[in-house]
Design a protein around this motif. Structure first.
Motif, PDB file in Angstrom:
ATOM      1  N   ALA A 153      -7.086  -8.792  -7.304  1.00 20.84           N
ATOM      2  CA  ALA A 153      -7.372 -10.121  -6.749  1.00 20.84           C
ATOM      3  C   ALA A 153      -6.515 -11.202  -7.391  1.00 20.84           C
ATOM      4  CB  ALA A 153      -8.849 -10.450  -6.933  1.00 20.84           C
ATOM      5  N   VAL A 185     -21.720   3.462 -15.594  1.00 22.62           N
ATOM      6  CA  VAL A 185     -21.175   2.268 -16.245  1.00 22.62           C
ATOM      7  C   VAL A 185     -19.657   2.343 -16.300  1.00 22.62           C
ATOM      8  CG1 VAL A 185     -20.935   1.111 -18.475  1.00 22.62           C
ATOM      9  CG2 VAL A 185     -23.206   1.661 -17.599  1.00 22.62           C
ATOM     10  N   GLU A 244     -18.256   1.715 -12.827  1.00 23.36           N
ATOM     11  CA  GLU A 244     -18.367   0.302 -12.422  1.00 23.36           C
ATOM     12  C   GLU A 244     -17.331  -0.539 -13.155  1.00 23.36           C
ATOM     13  OE1 GLU A 244     -20.023  -1.105 -10.122  1.00 23.36           O
ATOM     14  OE2 GLU A 244     -21.488   0.417  -9.555  1.00 23.36           O
ATOM     15  N   LEU A 296     -16.786  -8.230 -20.507  1.00 26.64           N
ATOM     16  CA  LEU A 296     -18.019  -8.780 -19.946  1.00 26.64           C
ATOM     17  C   LEU A 296     -18.982  -9.046 -21.094  1.00 26.64           C
ATOM     18  CD1 LEU A 296     -17.929  -9.235 -17.052  1.00 26.64           C
ATOM     19  CD2 LEU A 296     -19.057  -7.054 -16.635  1.00 26.64           C
ATOM     20  N   LEU A 318     -14.368  -2.600 -11.455  1.00 27.63           N
ATOM     21  CA  LEU A 318     -14.287  -4.045 -11.697  1.00 27.63           C
ATOM     22  C   LEU A 318     -12.893  -4.430 -12.153  1.00 27.63           C
ATOM     23  CD1 LEU A 318     -15.303  -6.900 -12.359  1.00 27.63           C
ATOM     24  CD2 LEU A 318     -16.205  -5.991 -14.506  1.00 27.63           C
ATOM     25  N   ARG A 340     -24.098  -5.028 -10.729  1.00 25.62           N
ATOM     26  CA  ARG A 340     -24.636  -3.680 -10.954  1.00 25.62           C
ATOM     27  C   ARG A 340     -24.679  -3.346 -12.435  1.00 25.62           C
ATOM     28  NH1 ARG A 340     -22.427  -2.412  -5.820  1.00 25.62           N
ATOM     29  NH2 ARG A 340     -20.345  -2.041  -6.671  1.00 25.62           N
ATOM     30  N   LEU A 341     -23.624  -3.717 -13.160  1.00 28.93           N
ATOM     31  CA  LEU A 341     -23.629  -3.484 -14.609  1.00 28.93           C
ATOM     32  C   LEU A 341     -24.762  -4.261 -15.268  1.00 28.93           C
ATOM     33  CD1 LEU A 341     -19.792  -3.534 -15.365  1.00 28.93           C
ATOM     34  CD2 LEU A 341     -21.374  -1.623 -15.708  1.00 28.93           C
ATOM     35  N   GLN A 342     -24.914  -5.480 -14.839  1.00 32.79           N
ATOM     36  CA  GLN A 342     -25.956  -6.329 -15.410  1.00 32.79           C
ATOM     37  C   GLN A 342     -27.348  -5.744 -15.168  1.00 32.79           C
ATOM     38  OE1 GLN A 342     -25.608 -10.317 -13.993  1.00 32.79           O
ATOM     39  NE2 GLN A 342     -26.921 -11.183 -15.587  1.00 32.79           N
ATOM     40  N   SER A 343     -27.500  -5.150 -14.009  1.00 36.55           N
ATOM     41  CA  SER A 343     -28.816  -4.617 -13.657  1.00 36.55           C
ATOM     42  C   SER A 343     -29.184  -3.396 -14.502  1.00 36.55           C
ATOM     43  CB  SER A 343     -28.848  -4.249 -12.178  1.00 36.55           C
ATOM     44  OG  SER A 343     -28.152  -3.045 -11.962  1.00 36.55           O
ATOM     45  N   PHE A 385     -27.857  -0.889 -23.074  1.00 33.17           N
ATOM     46  CA  PHE A 385     -28.222  -0.502 -21.708  1.00 33.17           C
ATOM     47  C   PHE A 385     -29.619   0.103 -21.678  1.00 33.17           C
ATOM     48  CE2 PHE A 385     -23.596  -0.764 -21.293  1.00 33.17           C
ATOM     49  CZ  PHE A 385     -23.502  -1.462 -20.099  1.00 33.17           C
ATOM     50  N   ARG A 386     -30.234   0.032 -20.552  1.00 34.11           N
ATOM     51  CA  ARG A 386     -31.627   0.462 -20.412  1.00 34.11           C
ATOM     52  C   ARG A 386     -31.783   1.923 -20.814  1.00 34.11           C
ATOM     53  NH1 ARG A 386     -32.862   0.746 -15.441  1.00 34.11           N
ATOM     54  NH2 ARG A 386     -31.612  -1.088 -14.971  1.00 34.11           N
ATOM     55  N   PHE A 440     -22.429 -10.150 -22.438  1.00 32.36           N
ATOM     56  CA  PHE A 440     -23.820 -10.322 -22.015  1.00 32.36           C
ATOM     57  C   PHE A 440     -24.621 -11.113 -23.045  1.00 32.36           C
ATOM     58  CE2 PHE A 440     -22.444  -6.219 -20.148  1.00 32.36           C
ATOM     59  CZ  PHE A 440     -22.468  -6.609 -18.829  1.00 32.36           C
ATOM     60  N   LYS A 459     -10.359  -4.155  -9.186  1.00 35.32           N
ATOM     61  CA  LYS A 459     -10.526  -5.208  -8.180  1.00 35.32           C
ATOM     62  C   LYS A 459     -10.100  -6.560  -8.716  1.00 35.32           C
ATOM     63  CE  LYS A 459     -14.789  -3.553  -6.259  1.00 35.32           C
ATOM     64  NZ  LYS A 459     -16.080  -4.067  -5.779  1.00 35.32           N
ATOM     65  N   ALA A 460     -10.462  -6.821  -9.969  1.00 35.98           N
ATOM     66  CA  ALA A 460     -10.134  -8.109 -10.574  1.00 35.98           C
ATOM     67  C   ALA A 460      -8.628  -8.273 -10.704  1.00 35.98           C
ATOM     68  CB  ALA A 460     -10.792  -8.226 -11.941  1.00 35.98           C
ATOM     69  N   ALA A 515     -13.997 -11.335  -7.171  1.00 36.07           N
ATOM     70  CA  ALA A 515     -13.677 -10.016  -6.611  1.00 36.07           C
ATOM     71  C   ALA A 515     -14.566  -8.927  -7.202  1.00 36.07           C
ATOM     72  CB  ALA A 515     -12.214  -9.692  -6.851  1.00 36.07           C
ATOM     73  N   ASP A 547     -19.867  -7.944  -7.420  1.00 38.23           N
ATOM     74  CA  ASP A 547     -20.878  -6.905  -7.177  1.00 38.23           C
ATOM     75  C   ASP A 547     -20.890  -5.865  -8.293  1.00 38.23           C
ATOM     76  OD1 ASP A 547     -18.384  -6.234  -6.423  1.00 38.23           O
ATOM     77  OD2 ASP A 547     -18.953  -5.101  -4.639  1.00 38.23           O
ATOM     78  N   ASN A 548     -19.712  -5.542  -8.825  1.00 33.29           N
ATOM     79  CA  ASN A 548     -19.676  -4.623  -9.956  1.00 33.29           C
ATOM     80  C   ASN A 548     -20.372  -5.231 -11.168  1.00 33.29           C
ATOM     81  OD1 ASN A 548     -16.651  -4.190  -8.544  1.00 33.29           O
ATOM     82  ND2 ASN A 548     -17.815  -2.323  -8.984  1.00 33.29           N
ATOM     83  N   ILE A 549     -20.113  -6.495 -11.390  1.00 34.42           N
ATOM     84  CA  ILE A 549     -20.757  -7.191 -12.499  1.00 34.42           C
ATOM     85  C   ILE A 549     -22.273  -7.166 -12.335  1.00 34.42           C
ATOM     86  CG2 ILE A 549     -21.063  -9.427 -13.617  1.00 34.42           C
ATOM     87  CD1 ILE A 549     -18.173 -10.059 -12.994  1.00 34.42           C
TER      88      ILE A 549
END
Lengths: 123, 123
Positions: free
Chosen positions: A104, A90, A93, A14, A97, B111-114, A64-65, A16, A100-101, B104, B107-109
């Motif tokens: 899918a 983290v 999650e 991922l 992810l 949440r991580l982003q947040s 991360f925050r 960012f 699920k990915a 898929a 939503d995990n993405i």
DNA sequence: CTTCGTTATATCCAACAGGGAATAACGATT
DNA sequence: AATCGTTATTCCCTGTTGGATATAACGAAG
């Protein structure tokens, strides 16, 4: 023999920003820190130098925050590191992810695998 | 300003062996070859040297049962390259995989982003 | 106040990846 | 047979990555 490739590894990163991303390496490092309570031990477990392990932790804590890893120096044990609440979150999650990915895309993966030269499914 | 990171890029690499994998770079290269009909033009479009583009094509052609790219030298146009049937198939499967996987894990993405320091969703 | 194992940080260095450039091969068109 | 743009291949060279190493700081326990 050679390289079976029966289990095509599924790597997911991922991105960012140009310097900030989360991928399999950092996730695994978090897991080893969770298990061992030490950055250096976690690095060793992955065949990774302490320098690199620390760098990865540092970037994660910065992106991360709230920090994902809390470290301490000194004491009877010399020090150590533990995952913070956000660290656990983290990691969870990311693992969710990944799962699920992969699930899918299982059929797409299977079709790609079936087109490889290394007999993938046997046929 | 700085680096928005509003659109976290989703990179997905399928690792079949120590030397064989399929990822975003090769997929994009296939697309540019499809568009331009040329390995060198595809490389240029990606800011990539011809050498590297050719290497990627070579490894792809080697790892799949049938070549993904068919190239030709000489002629009025100097030569060129086109995707084979398998080339189109692999590209389509990979893109479909990417899309399904990202969907898929949306939503995990999120949440991580947040949890990032760079205000991701605004909050 | 000495010991001990870890965190934290800097310096040096080897290996690797990949760009740049040079060159040859190629073959339809003129 | 001369031209032309692309594929194919090689060599050199640079920048980056990350390991190895050294050193200091730290703080609880004895």
């Amino acid at each position: 023999m050679s390289t079976p490739a029966n289990n095509p590894r599924f790597r997911l990163r991922l991105v960012f920003g140009p310097e900030d991303w989360m991928g399999p390496g950092k996730a695994e490092l978090l897991e080893h820190i969770e298990e061992t309570g030490s950055i250096s031990a976690a690095g060793r477990a992955m065949g990774m130098s302490y320098k690199r392990a620390w760098q990865l932790v540092d970037t994660m804590n910065a992106m991360f925050r709230a920090p994902l890893v809390q470290s301490s120096r000194g004491g009877a044990s010399g020090g150590g590191a533990v995952l913070t609440e956000d660290g656990h979150a983290v990691l969870a999650e990311y693992r969710a992810l990944e799962e699920k990915a992969q699930e899918a895309g299982a059929d797409n993966i299977a079709r790609l695998q079936s087109m490889l030269v290394d007999i993938p499914g046997g046929k």
